[in-house]
Design a protein around this motif. Structure first.
Motif, PDB file in Angstrom:
ATOM      1  N   THR A   1     -22.506 -34.268  49.354  1.00  0.00           N
ATOM      2  CA  THR A   1     -23.146 -35.380  48.664  1.00  0.00           C
ATOM      3  C   THR A   1     -22.142 -36.514  48.596  1.00  0.00           C
ATOM      4  OG1 THR A   1     -24.553 -33.923  47.325  1.00  0.00           O
ATOM      5  CG2 THR A   1     -24.171 -36.155  46.495  1.00  0.00           C
ATOM      6  N   ILE A   2     -22.507 -37.674  49.073  1.00  0.00           N
ATOM      7  CA  ILE A   2     -21.590 -38.808  49.140  1.00  0.00           C
ATOM      8  C   ILE A   2     -21.754 -39.685  47.903  1.00  0.00           C
ATOM      9  CG2 ILE A   2     -20.884 -40.839  50.458  1.00  0.00           C
ATOM     10  CD1 ILE A   2     -20.361 -38.142  51.858  1.00  0.00           C
ATOM     11  N   HIS A   3     -20.634 -39.986  47.258  1.00  0.00           N
ATOM     12  CA  HIS A   3     -20.642 -40.902  46.115  1.00  0.00           C
ATOM     13  C   HIS A   3     -19.709 -42.060  46.419  1.00  0.00           C
ATOM     14  CE1 HIS A   3     -20.946 -42.322  41.990  1.00  0.00           C
ATOM     15  NE2 HIS A   3     -19.627 -42.442  41.980  1.00  0.00           N
ATOM     16  N   GLU A   4     -20.270 -43.260  46.494  1.00  0.00           N
ATOM     17  CA  GLU A   4     -19.463 -44.439  46.795  1.00  0.00           C
ATOM     18  C   GLU A   4     -18.885 -45.035  45.515  1.00  0.00           C
ATOM     19  OE1 GLU A   4     -22.000 -47.009  49.018  1.00  0.00           O
ATOM     20  OE2 GLU A   4     -21.912 -45.787  50.823  1.00  0.00           O
ATOM     21  N   SER A   5     -17.635 -45.479  45.596  1.00  0.00           N
ATOM     22  CA  SER A   5     -16.946 -45.979  44.413  1.00  0.00           C
ATOM     23  C   SER A   5     -15.840 -46.926  44.846  1.00  0.00           C
ATOM     24  CB  SER A   5     -16.362 -44.808  43.617  1.00  0.00           C
ATOM     25  OG  SER A   5     -15.454 -45.254  42.625  1.00  0.00           O
TER      26      SER A   5
ATOM     27  N   VAL B   1     -10.762 -48.762  57.917  1.00  0.00           N
ATOM     28  CA  VAL B   1     -10.027 -47.986  56.909  1.00  0.00           C
ATOM     29  C   VAL B   1     -11.001 -47.504  55.839  1.00  0.00           C
ATOM     30  CG1 VAL B   1      -8.378 -48.165  55.007  1.00  0.00           C
ATOM     31  CG2 VAL B   1      -7.790 -49.118  57.243  1.00  0.00           C
ATOM     32  N   VAL B   2     -10.858 -46.233  55.434  1.00  0.00           N
ATOM     33  CA  VAL B   2     -11.698 -45.692  54.360  1.00  0.00           C
ATOM     34  C   VAL B   2     -10.903 -44.652  53.576  1.00  0.00           C
ATOM     35  CG1 VAL B   2     -12.719 -43.934  55.887  1.00  0.00           C
ATOM     36  CG2 VAL B   2     -13.919 -44.599  53.790  1.00  0.00           C
ATOM     37  N   GLY B   3     -11.070 -44.674  52.261  1.00  0.00           N
ATOM     38  CA  GLY B   3     -10.457 -43.668  51.401  1.00  0.00           C
ATOM     39  C   GLY B   3     -11.476 -42.614  51.019  1.00  0.00           C
ATOM     40  N   LEU B   4     -11.102 -41.344  51.156  1.00  0.00           N
ATOM     41  CA  LEU B   4     -11.995 -40.235  50.830  1.00  0.00           C
ATOM     42  C   LEU B   4     -11.340 -39.328  49.794  1.00  0.00           C
ATOM     43  CD1 LEU B   4     -12.980 -39.203  54.483  1.00  0.00           C
ATOM     44  CD2 LEU B   4     -14.215 -40.780  52.976  1.00  0.00           C
TER      45      LEU B   4
ATOM     46  N   VAL C   1     -19.162 -32.726  46.475  1.00  0.00           N
ATOM     47  CA  VAL C   1     -19.164 -34.188  46.402  1.00  0.00           C
ATOM     48  C   VAL C   1     -17.940 -34.730  47.115  1.00  0.00           C
ATOM     49  CG1 VAL C   1     -19.017 -36.201  44.865  1.00  0.00           C
ATOM     50  CG2 VAL C   1     -20.454 -34.244  44.234  1.00  0.00           C
ATOM     51  N   VAL C   2     -18.136 -35.762  47.933  1.00  0.00           N
ATOM     52  CA  VAL C   2     -17.034 -36.488  48.539  1.00  0.00           C
ATOM     53  C   VAL C   2     -17.144 -37.943  48.096  1.00  0.00           C
ATOM     54  CG1 VAL C   2     -15.908 -37.234  50.666  1.00  0.00           C
ATOM     55  CG2 VAL C   2     -16.944 -34.950  50.527  1.00  0.00           C
ATOM     56  N   VAL C   3     -16.114 -38.442  47.445  1.00  0.00           N
ATOM     57  CA  VAL C   3     -16.086 -39.838  47.013  1.00  0.00           C
ATOM     58  C   VAL C   3     -15.610 -40.691  48.179  1.00  0.00           C
ATOM     59  CG1 VAL C   3     -15.106 -41.505  45.398  1.00  0.00           C
ATOM     60  CG2 VAL C   3     -15.637 -39.181  44.625  1.00  0.00           C
ATOM     61  N   VAL C   4     -16.331 -41.781  48.431  1.00  0.00           N
ATOM     62  CA  VAL C   4     -15.988 -42.708  49.509  1.00  0.00           C
ATOM     63  C   VAL C   4     -15.601 -44.053  48.896  1.00  0.00           C
ATOM     64  CG1 VAL C   4     -16.840 -43.982  51.515  1.00  0.00           C
ATOM     65  CG2 VAL C   4     -17.495 -41.585  51.181  1.00  0.00           C
ATOM     66  N   CYS C   5     -14.385 -44.492  49.189  1.00  0.00           N
ATOM     67  CA  CYS C   5     -13.906 -45.803  48.749  1.00  0.00           C
ATOM     68  C   CYS C   5     -13.729 -46.671  49.998  1.00  0.00           C
ATOM     69  CB  CYS C   5     -12.588 -45.683  47.995  1.00  0.00           C
ATOM     70  SG  CYS C   5     -12.694 -44.689  46.484  1.00  0.00           S
ATOM     71  N   HIS C   6     -14.606 -47.644  50.148  1.00  0.00           N
ATOM     72  CA  HIS C   6     -14.603 -48.456  51.359  1.00  0.00           C
ATOM     73  C   HIS C   6     -13.355 -49.333  51.435  1.00  0.00           C
ATOM     74  CE1 HIS C   6     -18.622 -47.254  52.492  1.00  0.00           C
ATOM     75  NE2 HIS C   6     -19.040 -47.512  51.266  1.00  0.00           N
TER      76      HIS C   6
ATOM     77  N   TYR D   1     -17.022 -46.596  60.584  1.00  0.00           N
ATOM     78  CA  TYR D   1     -16.838 -45.208  60.155  1.00  0.00           C
ATOM     79  C   TYR D   1     -18.092 -44.630  59.506  1.00  0.00           C
ATOM     80  CZ  TYR D   1     -15.588 -47.520  55.675  1.00  0.00           C
ATOM     81  OH  TYR D   1     -15.575 -48.303  54.543  1.00  0.00           O
ATOM     82  N   GLN D   2     -19.224 -45.311  59.686  1.00  0.00           N
ATOM     83  CA  GLN D   2     -20.467 -44.771  59.148  1.00  0.00           C
ATOM     84  C   GLN D   2     -20.773 -43.401  59.738  1.00  0.00           C
ATOM     85  OE1 GLN D   2     -22.231 -46.022  56.640  1.00  0.00           O
ATOM     86  NE2 GLN D   2     -23.656 -44.296  56.734  1.00  0.00           N
ATOM     87  N   TRP D   3     -20.397 -43.198  60.988  1.00  0.00           N
ATOM     88  CA  TRP D   3     -20.633 -41.893  61.625  1.00  0.00           C
ATOM     89  C   TRP D   3     -19.900 -40.776  60.881  1.00  0.00           C
ATOM     90  CZ3 TRP D   3     -16.644 -38.878  63.391  1.00  0.00           C
ATOM     91  CH2 TRP D   3     -15.411 -39.497  63.590  1.00  0.00           C
ATOM     92  N   LEU D   4     -18.722 -41.079  60.347  1.00  0.00           N
ATOM     93  CA  LEU D   4     -17.955 -40.078  59.604  1.00  0.00           C
ATOM     94  C   LEU D   4     -18.673 -39.693  58.310  1.00  0.00           C
ATOM     95  CD1 LEU D   4     -15.423 -38.377  59.083  1.00  0.00           C
ATOM     96  CD2 LEU D   4     -14.316 -40.445  58.185  1.00  0.00           C
ATOM     97  N   ILE D   5     -19.232 -40.685  57.634  1.00  0.00           N
ATOM     98  CA  ILE D   5     -19.978 -40.413  56.403  1.00  0.00           C
ATOM     99  C   ILE D   5     -21.218 -39.572  56.712  1.00  0.00           C
ATOM    100  CG2 ILE D   5     -21.282 -41.480  54.532  1.00  0.00           C
ATOM    101  CD1 ILE D   5     -19.348 -43.842  54.683  1.00  0.00           C
ATOM    102  N   GLU D   6     -21.912 -39.917  57.797  1.00  0.00           N
ATOM    103  CA  GLU D   6     -23.087 -39.126  58.180  1.00  0.00           C
ATOM    104  C   GLU D   6     -22.688 -37.707  58.576  1.00  0.00           C
ATOM    105  OE1 GLU D   6     -26.200 -39.969  57.744  1.00  0.00           O
ATOM    106  OE2 GLU D   6     -25.386 -41.807  56.855  1.00  0.00           O
TER     107      GLU D   6
END
Length: 380
Positions: free
Chosen positions: A240-244, A197-200, A215-220, A227-232
């Motif tokens: 640009t990925i911003h984790e939060s 599960v991941v929130g975007l 920018v796409v915010v990623v909430c793990h 789902y690392q492939w989706l982030i890549e």
């Protein structure tokens, strides 16, 4: 024709010829960037490479200075050309994991959903779309049974309801949402699905042509390796990925979205109530005020349901906006008392809180206005 008119005509003719050459050069450059895009699609290189852009701009500024040309002019021109070239490169992308299985976008015919459907399709993924009528027809159940990734792209008010129906997804299926709030949808997804599960939150609107420089915010949520492939993939699309954390994200959105949208709504309501002539206002406004007025008008050219959902979704927004209302009242009291010293004192205190950021904004806004004033919107 006088001598000066003849010379002017000859000079203009020379300028016209050079302008035609510029168009020809731009066409040749576009053809080359398209080929660059093909290579990037084959190798999986991202369309946007910040380091390459910075180096190129620095080089061109130095060349402009040597040639006796304004480096700012050279930079402005090149940035505009590069922005266009990014979008001529993004017809196809390499898929990080195209054989993973079906990608399902729930709400894929909606404004932002269509952007994701297009990006996945241009990366050679098999994409299915689920809309409202598909739940009763049985189509949704059939599609979800074979899903490798499910992206929930429905309005905020429907997100949790839709997520609650996703209890029978394959164990290895990745479940994601792309709403502008994160805490509640993330909790709902974790409760409904036992797999990854991941929130975007894509920080752009549906009018964006893609993710380049966005920018796409990623909430793990759960099982990030799955789902690392989706982030890549989003990085390859130019994001640009911003984790939060979901909580940090929602707190920031209360200031970035809720306060801004609500304040703009009230400003628009006040203008409607006062009923000034908008054409007259634009005539008497400097470019920055026309730009501010344009941002107000922009809000009311869009779907009211979207902004209602953002503002009404979280009850905590009421307390935040109430505090804003109280501070507005305090400032109005200072004005009614005619206490300029109190106003200046508070002004300086606020400026101190902003610090160097305020000075940076002054410089950046000047550059922004110079660019914006080239358009018809800021001129009369």
């Amino acid at each position: 024709m006088t001598d000066s008119s003849q010379r002017l005509a000859e000079l203009r003719s020379g300028i016209d010829e050079l302008d035609a050459q510029l168009i020809d050069i731009l066409a040749k450059r576009s053809a080359l960037t398209s080929k660059v895009g093909e290579i990037k699609a084959e190798t999986g290189m991202p369309v946007y490479v910040p380091e390459r852009e910075v180096a190129l701009i620095d080089k061109l500024r130095a060349q402009a200075i040597q040639a006796g040309i304004s480096p700012d002019l050279a930079e402005d021109l090149m940035r505009r050309i590069m922005r266009d070239s990014y979008h001529t490169q993004n017809n196809r992308y390499q898929g990080v994991n195209p054989k993973t299985g079906n990608v399902v976008v729930i709400g894929g015919r909606g404004a932002l959903g269509r952007v994701f459907v297009s990006l996945f399709e241009r990366s050679d993924y098999d994409v299915d779309v689920i809309e409202k009528d598909d739940w009763q027809s049985g189509h949704a159940e059939r599609v979800l049974a074979n899903a490798a990734l499910v992206v929930v792209a429905v309005p905020i008010t429907l997100t949790e309801t839709v997520i609650s129906q996703l209890t029978a997804l394959p164990e290895e299926c990745v479940l994601a949402d792309i709403t502008s709030i994160k805490s509640k949808p993330l909790k709902a997804m974790l409760a409904a699905h036992s797999g990854p599960v991941v929130g975007l939150h894509p920080m752009f609107g549906p009018d964006a042509p893609g993710m380049i420089k966005q920018v796409v915010v990623v909430c793990h949520g759960r099982a990030p390796d799955a789902y690392q492939w989706l982030i890549e993939q989003m990085r390859i699309w130019g994001a640009t990925i911003h984790e939060s954390s979901a909580e940090e994200h929602d707190q920031a959105m209360a200031y970035i979205q809720v306060m801004r949208h609500f304040n703009t709504f009230v400003y628009g309501a006040h203008l409607k109530g006062e009923n000034p002539d908008l054409d007259t206002l634009t005539v008497f406004s400097s470019p920055i005020y026309r730009l501010e007025l344009a941002m107000v008008g922009r809000l009311f050219a869009q779907a009211p349901e979207l902004y209602a959902d953002i503002i009404f979704n979280n009850p905590d927004n009421v307390a935040l906006l109430r505090r804003f209302h109280e501070r507005f009242g305090v400032a109005l009291d200072i004005l009614e008392r005619g206490d300029k010293k109190a106003f200046i004192k508070q002004f300086l205190e606020i400026g101190g809180w902003f610090g160097d950021y305020a000075k940076m904004c002054l410089v950046d806004s000047k550059q922004l206005l110079l660019k914006a004033d080239d358009g018809q919107m800021l001129r009369k």
